[in-house]
Design an enzyme around this catalytic site. Structure first.
Site, PDB file in Angstrom:
ATOM      1  N   GLY C 245       0.815  -1.216   0.000  1.00  0.00           N
ATOM      2  CA  GLY C 245       0.000   0.000   0.000  1.00  0.00           C
ATOM      3  C   GLY C 245       0.848   1.265   0.000  1.00  0.00           C
ATOM      4  CG  HIS C 246      -1.415   4.763  -0.235  1.00  0.00           C
ATOM      5  ND1 HIS C 246      -2.160   5.898  -0.135  1.00  0.00           N
ATOM      6  CD2 HIS C 246      -2.135   3.801   0.386  1.00  0.00           C
ATOM      7  CE1 HIS C 246      -3.274   5.646   0.512  1.00  0.00           C
ATOM      8  NE2 HIS C 246      -3.297   4.385   0.828  1.00  0.00           N
TER       9      HIS C 246
END
Lengths: 347, 347, 347
Positions: C245-246
């Site tokens: 994920g970011h």
């Protein structure tokens, strides 16, 4: 841009209050709190980041409605704007400094486009894109390189297809959608009927519909059904590596985190939020506003507004209590044996 | 086509009985029960859909061997055919109305094919396909656009490769296979040996074998091993986003639902069915005919014919009982404390 | 090559002892133990494979430091070398017989490369590759067919990009990295802020950094964040279908097995090992050297060196005890009821 100019351009600014009118730094960009430098803007979501207000090098902050934080920032001569929703305001601020890459309109000479395709105006179609017979495209589309579109697809206006995604036959994609790289939309559902020799393939004659504003993450897959449709309704967002089985329906404004899987025929209402790696069984019915924590396993019917966790998924509070006791099982087991012994109860 | 003609063309018709000879509607297609219109055929799997017989607009139905449903349909002047396996008959009916898109034979001028490739007859090879040295292809293949085939691959007759899949070096694919978009077959297994500086890469000198009739879902990945082979046997079907680790063996006629993961060296027998998101640990042995429910976590050995659920996976019935009690753990814990108190035991 | 020559070329040979000097077979390749033929080398990791020493057709074996196995091999006139780490030595042996396919340097005429791209020396760039404006490439790169690189990417020396992967804007990839087919690096993080009308897209202005020696598996996805960076540190290896994920950070020398998912902002230390299908929640902190078993669900903070299992993840030993009792829950529940009855306690 000056801090004051930035504040003026934020749409939520009317709900907010500004302090430090004397302090109006020039801003060149947005940064995470821990990496912020002079001339950058950052944001703070809540109390637990309070300590970082004392150390950040940011020149300006978006703060929550928390007096103490505001005083801390003022004391350090940091310009700030306070709001009930710092993250929303920060999203607006980012868009003032940054626009994602968009290729210029034009059709790359290596794209292979069937003569029967209806092209809209102002399309940007990248290198090695393949668009097959009967496809109908809206205006202002952006199709990045190496995308393949099978026959009979329709796509609305301003939709964006990232590199290497595949849109299979008869898929209907609305306007303002984003399909990320490697996603596959409209492929055959996993439909096999057991027969004595193994499996009979059930042809998948249906199609997939993505309504306006839908976003599909990288390498996610959305299958078409044997008959009828698989539908993702308006403004629903799917993260990466999500699987949507054939014949599922996902309502409006849902958000499905990465690696979620919906088996065939799952029905989700509006505003459903599923955490990462959640699984939903065949033909489940999930009501409006349901939220499921990461890795939950859902089957059957979930009432609207419920928050669930665990496999099989149970209401959130119950799960927290039960899972807290899970690690005490060995101790409970020992206690039980001791009681049985004392009472002369055998097994 | 007339209903009577359709019935005549269904292979299972000899096991079935027809009523409503007087009623022989013209049929133009197949539809799901809830969306069916006049002149369409639909099907009903069991009693729980009984209510829909009273409301469907379908002109014809495939029914189970259920007298009540048959009477309901007759009363509504719906043509019907009854069978022990409505879904099987419906699969046959779909194929009478629908054929999936297949490009015409021919090699697109933008395909890049090494001169050493042995092409079979009647291949359809799409735009921007890349086929590298030493590849041997059977007859009547269909290779959709943007597929990449690495050197030394062999593929049998009538196999179908959807857009943007990748077949890596030395992979052997049989006849009548389907590789869906974005799947990657034959890539390097995840083989790293810990060394003081981090990880030593173990070269993956093996290869992947897909026997005849294997289907691999979108964005699924099948790795080759360090030595030897990874093998998927005849007629096994993999759904989307499935991971098959290096050196695994999956038997004949298995079905692995979406997001299943097999770690390296897992061994599955024939007719194994794994639900969505099931995980199988390194070097597990799963016997013939095993079924595992969604999200199960399997390690070690599972006896043939067992049905398992949960993590760690246990027999189905045991799981149902244990998981039903899971939510009562807080209550059990309280009861235990009360008993201990009353007996003057423990903490 | 002769067995004695092979032994001389293995780097760990100084820690090992050789027997059977009289027996020095010619070797043509490496094989798994069960498929080994004459003139092939195989290896044995531990005691549990002892029986196979008596049946293998291999002419030479790498053995652990186990006297009994060595005697068995000698008795069967199998050449062998013994070491503390048979797998490490076997990895070296494979590399003496096998080198993976690498295309020759050169740029295929169908590649579409923006004039502003800085190409290093000796690049192998395959058919239909697309490299966009401002990309800077190191020396001795290998880019397989149909790869797409968005603007502003930098890639170090000797890095390998397999067919059909996508590198999005501003990604920074180090030297000696391997990006497998279908992986997508640098795509937009899943950043949406809830608003009354649904979701406001938060533009993702950050970027992804892969340090030297990172490997990313097939169809894995690594997102860039709204601000700042997502970083995978030196020599970390990701298997297939992994989601990062970011804004996550993964330390050095980690190994993440297939289908692992890290939610946004997860922070992993060095040498972390996550089993297949592990999920890590938003903003978790996982210390150096943590190991998590397959399907674990991790949130919050995990202390360095801990080994965890289960959802929610607990220390390994506790999980083994608790999960062993899980199947006895029905029995415990019955016992508890009986005790309550006997003591006249209600529920």
């Amino acid at each position: 841009m000056k801090f004051s100019e930035l504040v003026a351009r934020l749409k939520a600014a009317e709900h907010s209050l500004i302090l430090n009118a004397a302090c109006d730094p020039h801003l060149t960009g947005v940064k995470p709190l821990e990496d912020a430098q002079a001339e950058t803007l950052s944001y703070i979501e809540g109390e637990k980041f309070a300590a970082q207000v004392n150390t950040t090098a940011a020149s300006a902050l978006i703060l929550p409605l928390d007096q103490a934080l505001q005083t801390q920032a003022t004391d350090r001569q940091i310009a700030w704007i306070a709001t009930r929703e710092p993250r929303l305001l920060f999203a607006q601020a980012i868009a003032l400094f940054y626009q994602p890459f968009r290729p210029a309109p034009g059709i790359h000479p290596t794209a292979v486009i069937d003569p029967s395709v209806q092209l809209g105006e102002n399309a940007a179609i990248g290198a090695h894109v393949v668009i097959q017979a009967g496809v109908i495209l809206g205006n202002n589309l952006c199709i990045h390189p190496n995308v393949v579109i099978y026959p009979g697809v329709t796509i609305g206006d301003r939709t964006l297809l990232h590199a290497n995604c595949v849109i299979q036959e008869r898929t209907q994609i609305g306007s303002d959608c984003v399909i990320h790289s490697g996603a596959v939309i409209g492929s055959e559902g996993f439909g096999f009927v057991p027969i004595p020799e193994g499996w009979l393939k059930m042809e998948q004659s249906g199609y997939v519909v993505l309504e306006d504003g839908v976003e599909v993450g990288c390498n996610s897959t959305i299958d078409r059904p044997a008959v009828g449709e698989t539908r993702i309704e308006r403004n629903t967002k799917l993260d990466n590596l999500v699987q949507i089985g054939h014949g599922s329906k996902v309502g409006k404004n849902c958000a499905l985190a990465a690696q979620v899987g919906l088996a065939g025929g799952a029905q989700l209402g509006d505003r459903v939020i599923l955490g990462g790696q959640v699984g939903v069984a065949n033909h489940s019915h999930i009501g409006d506003g349901v939220q499921a924590g990461a890795q939950a396993g859902i089957h059957g019917t979930v009432a609207p507004g419920t928050v669930v966790l665990g496999t099989p998924a149970v209401p959130y509070k119950l799960y927290l209590k039960a899972s807290a006791i899970y690690s005490r099982l060995p101790e409970m087991h020992r206690a039980l044996k001791q009681i049985q012994k004392q009472l002369g109860l055998g097994q």
